[in-house]
Design an enzyme around this catalytic site. Structure first.
Site, short mmCIF file in Angstrom:
data_model
loop_
_atom_site.label_atom_id
_atom_site.label_comp_id
_atom_site.label_asym_id
_atom_site.label_seq_id
_atom_site.Cartn_x
_atom_site.Cartn_y
_atom_site.Cartn_z
N ARG A 100 0.98 -1.05 -0.20
CA ARG A 100 -0.08 -0.14 -0.13
C ARG A 100 0.91 1.39 0.53
O ARG A 100 2.03 1.43 0.60
CB ARG A 100 -1.10 -0.01 1.48
CG ARG A 100 -1.87 -1.64 1.45
CD ARG A 100 -2.76 -0.93 2.70
NE ARG A 100 -3.72 -2.44 2.55
CZ ARG A 100 -3.00 -3.21 3.33
NH1 ARG A 100 -1.66 -3.65 3.93
NH2 ARG A 100 -3.92 -4.99 3.99
N LYS A 132 -1.77 -2.81 7.78
CA LYS A 132 -2.83 -2.62 8.17
C LYS A 132 -3.79 -4.17 9.71
O LYS A 132 -3.25 -4.78 8.44
CB LYS A 132 -3.65 -2.36 7.14
CG LYS A 132 -5.32 -2.39 7.53
CD LYS A 132 -6.40 -2.88 5.60
CE LYS A 132 -7.82 -1.98 6.12
NZ LYS A 132 -8.69 -2.27 4.05
N HIS A 167 -3.12 3.10 -5.52
CA HIS A 167 -4.05 1.55 -5.15
C HIS A 167 -3.89 1.13 -6.48
O HIS A 167 -4.16 -0.81 -6.41
CB HIS A 167 -5.05 1.62 -4.10
CG HIS A 167 -5.69 0.30 -3.38
ND1 HIS A 167 -4.24 0.42 -2.42
CD2 HIS A 167 -5.96 -0.43 -3.42
CE1 HIS A 167 -4.40 -0.74 -1.48
NE2 HIS A 167 -5.78 -1.61 -2.01
N ARG A 221 -1.26 -2.52 -6.98
CA ARG A 221 -1.26 -2.99 -5.59
C ARG A 221 -2.46 -4.41 -6.57
O ARG A 221 -2.14 -5.38 -6.31
CB ARG A 221 -1.82 -2.61 -4.02
CG ARG A 221 -2.47 -3.74 -3.88
CD ARG A 221 -3.00 -3.00 -1.95
NE ARG A 221 -3.19 -4.04 -1.39
CZ ARG A 221 -2.46 -5.34 -0.35
NH1 ARG A 221 -0.92 -4.78 -0.45
NH2 ARG A 221 -2.87 -5.17 0.75
N HIS A 239 -3.74 -10.35 3.63
CA HIS A 239 -5.35 -10.66 3.44
C HIS A 239 -5.18 -11.40 4.70
O HIS A 239 -4.97 -12.48 4.86
CB HIS A 239 -5.53 -10.67 2.29
CG HIS A 239 -5.96 -9.78 0.94
ND1 HIS A 239 -6.02 -10.11 -0.35
CD2 HIS A 239 -5.83 -8.17 1.46
CE1 HIS A 239 -6.14 -9.22 -0.94
NE2 HIS A 239 -6.10 -7.93 -0.20
N TYR A 264 -9.26 -10.92 -6.88
CA TYR A 264 -8.36 -10.77 -8.15
C TYR A 264 -8.58 -11.86 -9.24
O TYR A 264 -8.22 -11.65 -10.13
CB TYR A 264 -7.22 -10.60 -7.97
CG TYR A 264 -6.52 -9.00 -7.42
CD1 TYR A 264 -7.08 -8.03 -7.45
CD2 TYR A 264 -6.61 -9.92 -5.43
CE1 TYR A 264 -6.83 -7.05 -6.69
CE2 TYR A 264 -6.20 -8.17 -4.27
CZ TYR A 264 -6.18 -7.77 -5.51
OH TYR A 264 -6.14 -6.26 -4.45
#
Length: 464
Positions: free
Chosen positions: A281, A306, A412, A415, A438, A447
């Site tokens: 990120r 995150k 973003h 990414r 994730h 994706y």
């Protein structure tokens, strides 16, 4: 004794005339010419009598760094100073050496970190942060924060105690303030599920918000009533739920990535390559420290991202040389800061108390430091923060336009493209999940919907 040469304090008359013509050619309004001329003269005085045309890039950057330490210069004034100097040296004086300077870095360095920026906001207590919002705010929300200050402080304190991210803290606080404003300033202790349901219904019917926005507001109010007021809301079903959209992320092709990166210059090009090459990120890349790059193992350590999770991402071999050069630049800059009596960097407060000397160590310095020193409004300590993300975000959008990409592109998007291209190369989805950080593989599964040939290889009937 021969007379000492008088210091140069302003541009010569002919140079001023030529400079104003260059300002007009650059599209600078005539009413701003006097301000630009003042900034240019400020730079000439700081050069201490040296011919600006003979200045090397590192000498120009040293002067810009010195001028940036003036606390009286606001962000827009410093940006104006950088623009004025660039036009003077390149357009007016035709200094070929000045073209090698990274002007995008200095222009982006004009943006200082606001007290409520995500990377430094947690250095302030909830009481101090709410005070700043009340002081700077206007209108209904500022009045709500002032009337219900103690409740909001309790909310923010509980969020921090549970280790939530600052973005979550900021969002929850805003939703609670908006909810109180919807209830015409009445305290949440006197309202309940019926008012919450009406508010959520109003968000959809009047505000036309998305499902994720409505859900975030609901989570904020559930947290308020359950954790702060000790009055759980129970089942809230009697309100219109916004229909959740199934969004497919925007992804660039490999050719589009190459074209976009070719339009970026200087530090923005380096960070853009890092975003695409690692899948980080934007704030993860900008807050990297020197210690996080491991050339021996070929990996980069992403710390406390995150969800307060650490992870490793691969260090692209093609970036190894440029990152080593960047660390050498940081080393030189840090050494100069130490010699000038500065050199501190912001580190987590608990570590700063445990290792007070760590703030001046090279390994803790940001990999992409700002060209301008910042003054901590609380302690008055002068530190060097990382580059502000706004400069990079603006440069990426402009580069996408210049390269002819018609998609909606942002930082973003690198990414998204990283993940998609890995899956297209037949990498395991679990590996991609780990690289992206994730928590749930269902987040990574999105994706698979943007692959060139999702699932089994299927040909369109039109092509047969």
């Amino acid at each position: 004794m021969p007379d000492q040469p008088r210091p140069v304090r302003s541009l010569a008359t002919q140079t001023r005339i030529a400079y104003k013509k260059c300002l007009t050619a650059e599209g600078i309004p005539s009413k701003q010419h006097s301000y630009y001329l003042t900034r240019a003269n400020q730079f000439v005085r700081a050069a201490c009598g040296r011919d600006p045309r003979q200045l090397q890039p590192h000498e120009t950057e040293k002067i810009l760094d010195t001028l940036g330490r003036d606390n009286n210069l606001t962000d827009w004034q410093y940006q104006q100073l950088v623009d004025a100097v660039r036009i003077l040296l390149i357009n007016c004086l035709h200094s070929s050496a000045s073209e090698a300077a990274d002007w995008s870095r200095w222009k982006a360095s004009a943006r200082s970190m606001a007290p409520d920026h995500a990377s430094i906001a947690r250095e302030q207590s909830p009481d101090e942060l709410i005070y700043l919002k009340i002081k700077r705010g206007t209108g209904e929300y500022a009045r709500i924060r002032s009337l219900h200050r103690n409740l909001i402080i309790r909310l923010v304190t509980e969020i921090r105690a549970r280790g939530y991210a600052y973005r979550t803290e900021e969002a929850y606080e805003q939703w609670v303030v908006r909810y109180i404003a919807f209830c015409k300033g009445e305290s949440p202790e006197k309202t309940g599920p019926d008012h919450v349901a009406k508010y959520l219904h109003d968000l959809v019917v009047t505000g036309n918000v998305s499902a994720s926005t409505q859900n975030q507001a609901l989570n904020a109010l559930i947290f308020l009533y359950k954790r702060i007021l000790q009055a759980p809301l129970g089942q809230l079903e009697d309100f219109a739920r916004s229909k959740r959209k199934k969004i497919v992320p925007v992804v660039m092709s490999r050719a589009e990535v190459r074209g976009l990166l070719a339009e970026l210059q200087g530090w923005q090009h380096d960070v853009g390559c890092l975003l695409y090459g690692t899948g980080m990120r934007v704030m993860e890349a900008l807050t990297l420290r020197v210690k996080d790059v491991d050339f021996e193992y070929g990996r980069i350590h992403v710390c406390q991202s995150k969800g307060k999770k650490d992870r490793f991402v691969p260090l692209p071999k093609s970036l190894s040389v440029s990152l080593q050069e960047q660390i050498r630049k940081v080393t030189t800059l840090h050494q100069q800061d130490l010699e000038d009596g500065y050199g501190e960097v912001l580190i987590p407060e608990a570590l700063a108390r445990k290792y007070p000397k760590a703030t001046r160590e090279l390994r803790w310095q940001f990999l992409y430091p700002s060209g301008r020193l910042s003054v901590d409004p609380r302690s008055g300590v002068i530190r060097r923060h990382h580059m502000h993300e706004s400069g990079l975000q603006r440069a990426v959008k402009q580069a996408a336009e210049r390269s002819g990409i018609r998609k909606r592109i942002g930082c973003h998007t690198f990414r998204h493209s990283f993940a998609t291209h890995l899956l297209e190369s037949n990498h395991d989805i679990r590996t991609v999940q780990e690289l992206l950080g994730h928590a749930d593989i269902s987040t990574t599964m999105i994706y698979t919907h943007v692959l060139n040939r999702p699932g089994i290889s299927v040909s369109s009937p039109l092509d047969l």
